[in-house]
Design an enzyme around this catalytic site. Structure first.
Site, PDB file in Angstrom:
ATOM      1  N   GLY A  17       0.845  -1.193   0.000  1.00  0.00           N
ATOM      2  CA  GLY A  17       0.000   0.000   0.000  1.00  0.00           C
ATOM      3  C   GLY A  17       0.873   1.232   0.000  1.00  0.00           C
ATOM      4  N   LYS A  39       6.897  -0.259   6.726  1.00  0.00           N
ATOM      5  CA  LYS A  39       6.463   1.057   6.253  1.00  0.00           C
ATOM      6  C   LYS A  39       7.722   1.895   6.061  1.00  0.00           C
ATOM      7  CE  LYS A  39       2.969   4.483   7.616  1.00  0.00           C
ATOM      8  NZ  LYS A  39       1.778   4.663   8.456  1.00  0.00           N
ATOM      9  N   ASP A 130      -8.291   8.566  12.957  1.00  0.00           N
ATOM     10  CA  ASP A 130      -8.325   8.255  11.526  1.00  0.00           C
ATOM     11  C   ASP A 130      -8.876   6.838  11.304  1.00  0.00           C
ATOM     12  OD1 ASP A 130      -8.041   8.773   8.837  1.00  0.00           O
ATOM     13  OD2 ASP A 130      -5.870   8.464   8.769  1.00  0.00           O
TER      14      ASP A 130
HETATM   15  P1  ATP Z   1      -2.466   7.296   4.905  1.00  0.00           P
HETATM   16  O1  ATP Z   1      -1.855   8.390   5.668  1.00  0.00           O
HETATM   17  O2  ATP Z   1      -2.708   7.601   3.475  1.00  0.00           O
HETATM   18  O3  ATP Z   1      -3.672   6.703   5.580  1.00  0.00           O
HETATM   19  P2  ATP Z   1      -0.159   5.879   5.716  1.00  0.00           P
HETATM   20  O4  ATP Z   1       1.057   6.414   5.037  1.00  0.00           O
HETATM   21  O5  ATP Z   1      -0.332   6.302   7.100  1.00  0.00           O
HETATM   22  O6  ATP Z   1      -1.431   6.097   4.868  1.00  0.00           O
HETATM   23  P3  ATP Z   1      -0.834   3.184   6.372  1.00  0.00           P
HETATM   24  O7  ATP Z   1      -2.252   3.557   6.467  1.00  0.00           O
HETATM   25  O8  ATP Z   1      -0.156   2.746   7.609  1.00  0.00           O
HETATM   26  O9  ATP Z   1       0.022   4.303   5.664  1.00  0.00           O
HETATM   27  O10 ATP Z   1      -0.683   2.047   5.256  1.00  0.00           O
HETATM   28  C1  ATP Z   1      -1.146   2.242   3.942  1.00  0.00           C
HETATM   29  C2  ATP Z   1      -1.728   0.951   3.404  1.00  0.00           C
HETATM   30  O11 ATP Z   1      -0.691  -0.064   3.378  1.00  0.00           O
HETATM   31  C3  ATP Z   1      -2.841   0.334   4.258  1.00  0.00           C
HETATM   32  O12 ATP Z   1      -4.101   0.872   3.940  1.00  0.00           O
HETATM   33  C4  ATP Z   1      -2.722  -1.137   3.875  1.00  0.00           C
HETATM   34  O13 ATP Z   1      -3.369  -1.397   2.645  1.00  0.00           O
HETATM   35  C5  ATP Z   1      -1.221  -1.327   3.705  1.00  0.00           C
HETATM   36  N1  ATP Z   1      -0.634  -1.790   4.976  1.00  0.00           N
HETATM   37  C6  ATP Z   1      -0.204  -1.023   5.998  1.00  0.00           C
HETATM   38  N2  ATP Z   1       0.261  -1.750   7.017  1.00  0.00           N
HETATM   39  C7  ATP Z   1       0.101  -3.041   6.658  1.00  0.00           C
HETATM   40  C8  ATP Z   1       0.354  -4.301   7.316  1.00  0.00           C
HETATM   41  N3  ATP Z   1       0.848  -4.330   8.550  1.00  0.00           N
HETATM   42  N4  ATP Z   1       0.041  -5.438   6.657  1.00  0.00           N
HETATM   43  C9  ATP Z   1      -0.485  -5.386   5.409  1.00  0.00           C
HETATM   44  N5  ATP Z   1      -0.765  -4.250   4.740  1.00  0.00           N
HETATM   45  C10 ATP Z   1      -0.470  -3.075   5.344  1.00  0.00           C
HETATM   46 MG    MG Z   2      -3.791   4.748   6.298  1.00  0.00          MG
END
Ligand code: ATP
Ligand code: MG
Length: 350
Positions: A17, A39, A130
């Site tokens: 993602g 991440k 969120d």
């Molecule tokens: P945003 O700020 O746009 O919500 P973000 O940068 O904070 O995103 P996350 O929401 O933590 O990132 O992760 C983005 C996407 O990656 C999630 O919606 C999911 O699809 C995938 N993802 C995140 N963590 C995991 C995990 N532990 N296992 C599998 N997929 C994951």
């Molecule tokens: Mg997210």
């Protein structure tokens, strides 16, 4: 490509993602062969958006959590270009609406797991801010887990200064209209999630951001009925999407609503809050029973059946009797009458 961190070597397998400051990848520890989600947050983007405090807070809050409905944060490290956060891998992706609608039972099975994660956060003074489908991940074993603590805050003092945060469709009126906020922000988002599980769409929509904000703050909620859905579930969604946060139920109150209590019983799930409420009731009724017995002993002419069931009615009757007796015989009511009145006050709350 190999990622190195904390003495381990991870092979990047695929992208899972992407988010505001980077992407999430499936990685494999080359030593143990265990899979993780990693991440990777770009320091360049953090600098551009001046978001270093936000990322620090995300890591501090997320790494402090330990609950089965929250994605585990195992470790984190940085190099010159990126920050890396090593997470429990949820192989089934994030929550999405199926082509056919969820049944009421399926809605409960999803909702109670999210609720349990949010309850843990609130008990630890954390507001997620969120909550949305994309931030609810599905583990290989089917367990739902909350992720993404980018907007989460650890509450030191209520109410909290507001910043426009989260995702507008899931934001309550107090956030979009930039008023102060508290834990009830998450209650609203839980209401939006429930609505979405029920109808596959958002409760409030708009052609643009301005119209959406206006609809969230001004528009009345309309829930079209589904014949297979109980009134109790509709009542909960309506309560969660009340615009005034003071009137909106807290997580504890959600556990005490009819729908959640009933479904938890059906699924043999332990409802901590209902149990506490019951314990309190029994405790109060037992004390009340003791007072009734004491008064009976002191005033044997009063007929009171010692049944737990009838105790409220008996209390009120006996208070009336004792009150009239005490005012007839003495200008000061005796101490048992005072005790009675305080218990009657307590019972009024049930
Ligand atoms: P945003 O700020 O746009 O919500 P973000 O940068 O904070 O995103 P996350 O929401 O933590 O990132 O992760 C983005 C996407 O990656 C999630 O919606 C999911 O699809 C995938 N993802 C995140 N963590 C995991 C995990 N532990 N296992 C599998 N997929 C994951
Ligand atoms: Mg997210």
């Amino acid at each position: 490509m190999i990622i190195t961190g904390c003495g381990h070597f991870y092979q990047k397998i695929k992208q899972l993602g992407s988010g505001s400051f980077g992407s999430v990848y499936l990685v494999k520890d080359l030593n143990t062969q265990y899979e993780f989600a990693c991440k990777i947050i770009s320091k360049h983007l953090i600098n551009i958006y001046n978001a270093s405090q936000m990322i620090q807070s995300e890591i501090a809050i997320h790494s402090s959590c330990n609950h089965k409905n929250i994605v585990k944060l195992y470790s984190y490290w940085e190099d010159q270009n990126n920050i890396y956060i090593l997470l429990e891998y949820c192989s089934k992706g994030h929550l999405i609406n199926p082509k056919t609608q969820f049944t009421e039972d399926e809605i409960f099975q999803i909702f109670h797991q999210i609720l349990s994660g949010v309850d843990y956060l609130h008990q630890n003074n954390i507001i997620h801010r969120d909550l949305k489908f994309e931030n609810v991940l599905i583990h290989e074993d089917g367990t739902l887990k909350l992720c993404d603590f980018g907007w989460a805050i650890k509450v030191q003092q209520l109410p909290v200064e507001n910043v426009m945060c989260g995702t507008t469709e899931y934001m309550p009126p107090e956030v979009v209209s930039k008023q102060v906020l508290d834990f009830k922000v998450d209650s609203w988002s839980l209401g939006v999630i429930l609505y979405e599980l029920l109808h596959g769409s958002f409760p409030f929509i708009g052609h643009d951001q301005q119209e959406l904000v206006q609809n969230i703050t001004m528009n009345q909620l309309i829930i079209s009925r589904r014949s297979d859905i109980s009134e109790d579930l509709i009542n909960l969604i309506q309560a969660l999407l009340i615009k005034n946060p003071e009137l909106r139920p807290s997580v504890q109150q959600i556990y005490l609503c009819k729908w959640v209590k009933r479904c938890m019983k059906t699924h043999n799930l332990f409802n901590h809050y209902e149990n506490e409420q019951l314990k309190l009731k029994i405790k109060q009724k037992n004390i009340a029973l003791k007072v009734v017995q004491d008064v009976k002993y002191l005033t044997p002419n009063i007929k009171i059946k010692n049944s737990q069931e009838d105790i409220d009615v008996k209390l009120i009757n006996s208070v009336n009797t004792i009150q009239s007796q005490s005012t007839n015989t003495s200008p000061k009511p005796n101490k048992y009458v005072d005790k009675f009145f305080s218990f009657i006050e307590l019972f009024k709350n049930f």
